[in-house]
Design an enzyme around this catalytic site. Structure first.
Site, mmCIF file in Angstrom:
data_model
loop_
_atom_site.group_PDB
_atom_site.id
_atom_site.type_symbol
_atom_site.label_atom_id
_atom_site.label_comp_id
_atom_site.label_asym_id
_atom_site.label_seq_id
_atom_site.Cartn_x
_atom_site.Cartn_y
_atom_site.Cartn_z
ATOM 1 N N SER A 182 53.312 42.674 33.556
ATOM 2 C CA SER A 182 53.198 44.050 34.054
ATOM 3 C C SER A 182 53.347 45.034 32.895
ATOM 4 O O SER A 182 52.563 44.991 31.943
ATOM 5 C CB SER A 182 54.231 44.295 35.159
ATOM 6 N N HIS A 230 51.291 47.604 42.140
ATOM 7 C CA HIS A 230 50.197 46.639 41.992
ATOM 8 C C HIS A 230 49.457 46.418 43.320
ATOM 9 O O HIS A 230 49.119 45.293 43.674
ATOM 10 C CB HIS A 230 50.707 45.302 41.436
#
Length: 306
Positions: free
Chosen positions: A99, A206
């Site tokens: 991430s 996300h």
């Protein structure tokens, strides 16, 4: 400082932690023992206009955990670890980051400067914190990927629901509406899931529920100065190595609403011949995940023993 029985060599893959790895006191040993690490913290603090050293060492935890603060803090701590490795003349064979850790990986590969990275993730965190669409995240353990997708499809009748993080062969994090997450939980436990845990997060990261800020974030990404990497960088959204600068920008843009393919990233590193990975940061989260993906991997961390 390596927490491993053997020293990691230049042939190692270096992996970088993401949000969720933050804690009060992170970076303390670095700051005490390395002038180069202290310079990294000073440069990053100046770049974002806040004292990241004090934030990491003293908190308070609610301020450190806030998305717009956690992201630059984590990147700074990872790059401080990177500075120590470079002092020793060590180099990676390839890099990947989980991430927001992808920004740290890009600094390691020479694609991003520290200043550009922390300014970008500070803005990214600010935009994420502004999202008004309600949503959450659910960690699921004990189901394989096909079963998770099957149950997601059923639960998505209650609202948006996607697999946001592919963390392990039987470890996933879902993002979506609260109703859809609750429906998935109701389905998953009877289906054999060992555990379903709602995460203490403010938004459905996300996932398409972050789409409210996508255009603004795309404009930010377009202005980030980039160079081609010196080492292979495996990107979260594709689990493929960077071929062009367009690949990097697209991954930065897409990661906002697309899943982190960590399982596939680790397998891509192994497919490149990587047999050892070092987690670069004051964390042992992503190295632990890497072992679950590929138990044969030798792993090490830079987190000092307590």
């Amino acid at each position: 400082m390596f927490q491993s029985g053997s020293r990691m060599s230049n042939a190692s893959g270096w992996i970088f932690p993401g949000q969720g790895s933050q804690r009060i006191g992170m970076g303390q040993k670095l700051l005490e023992g390395s002038p180069s690490a202290r310079r990294v913290f000073d440069e990053a603090s100046e770049a974002v206009g806040m004292n990241l050293t004090r934030l990491c060492l003293e908190g308070p935890i609610d301020r450190l955990t806030a998305t717009q603060n956690a992201q630059p803090a984590i990147v700074t701590c990872s790059v401080a670890c990177l500075a120590m490795l470079e002092e020793q003349g060590l180099k990676p064979a390839a890099v990947a980051g989980h991430s927001v850790g992808e920004f740290s990986a890009l600094v390691a590969a020479g694609s991003l400067t520290l200043t550009a990275a922390v300014q970008a993730v500070r803005k990214r965190g600010e935009l994420m914190a502004r999202v008004t669409t309600p949503g959450g995240m659910l960690a699921v353990m004990g189901l394989d990927v096909s079963r998770v997708h099957e149950l997601c499809h059923t639960a998505s009748q209650e609202g948006v629901l996607v697999v946001a993080l592919h963390n392990g062969p039987e470890q996933f994090v879902l993002s979506g509406s609260h109703a859809a997450l609750e429906r998935f939980k109701q389905l998953a436990l009877p289906a054999g899931a060992r555990e379903c845990v709602m995460l203490q997060v403010s938004h459905a990261f996300h996932s398409p529920l972050m789409g409210q800020i996508q255009d603004e974030w795309r404009a930010v990404v377009a202005r980030i100065p980039l160079r081609m990497p010196r080492y292979p960088v495996v990107l979260n959204t594709t689990a493929r190595t960077v071929k062009t600068l367009v690949c990097i920008r697209r991954s930065m843009e897409d990661q906002l609403i697309s899943p982190v393919l960590w399982v596939q990233c680790i397998r891509a590193l192994v497919g490149m011949g990587i047999t050892r990975v070092l987690e670069v940061g004051d964390s042992k989260v992503v190295s632990s995940l890497a072992r679950r993906v590929e138990p044969s991997l030798e792993t090490a961390t830079m987190q000092a023993p307590p």
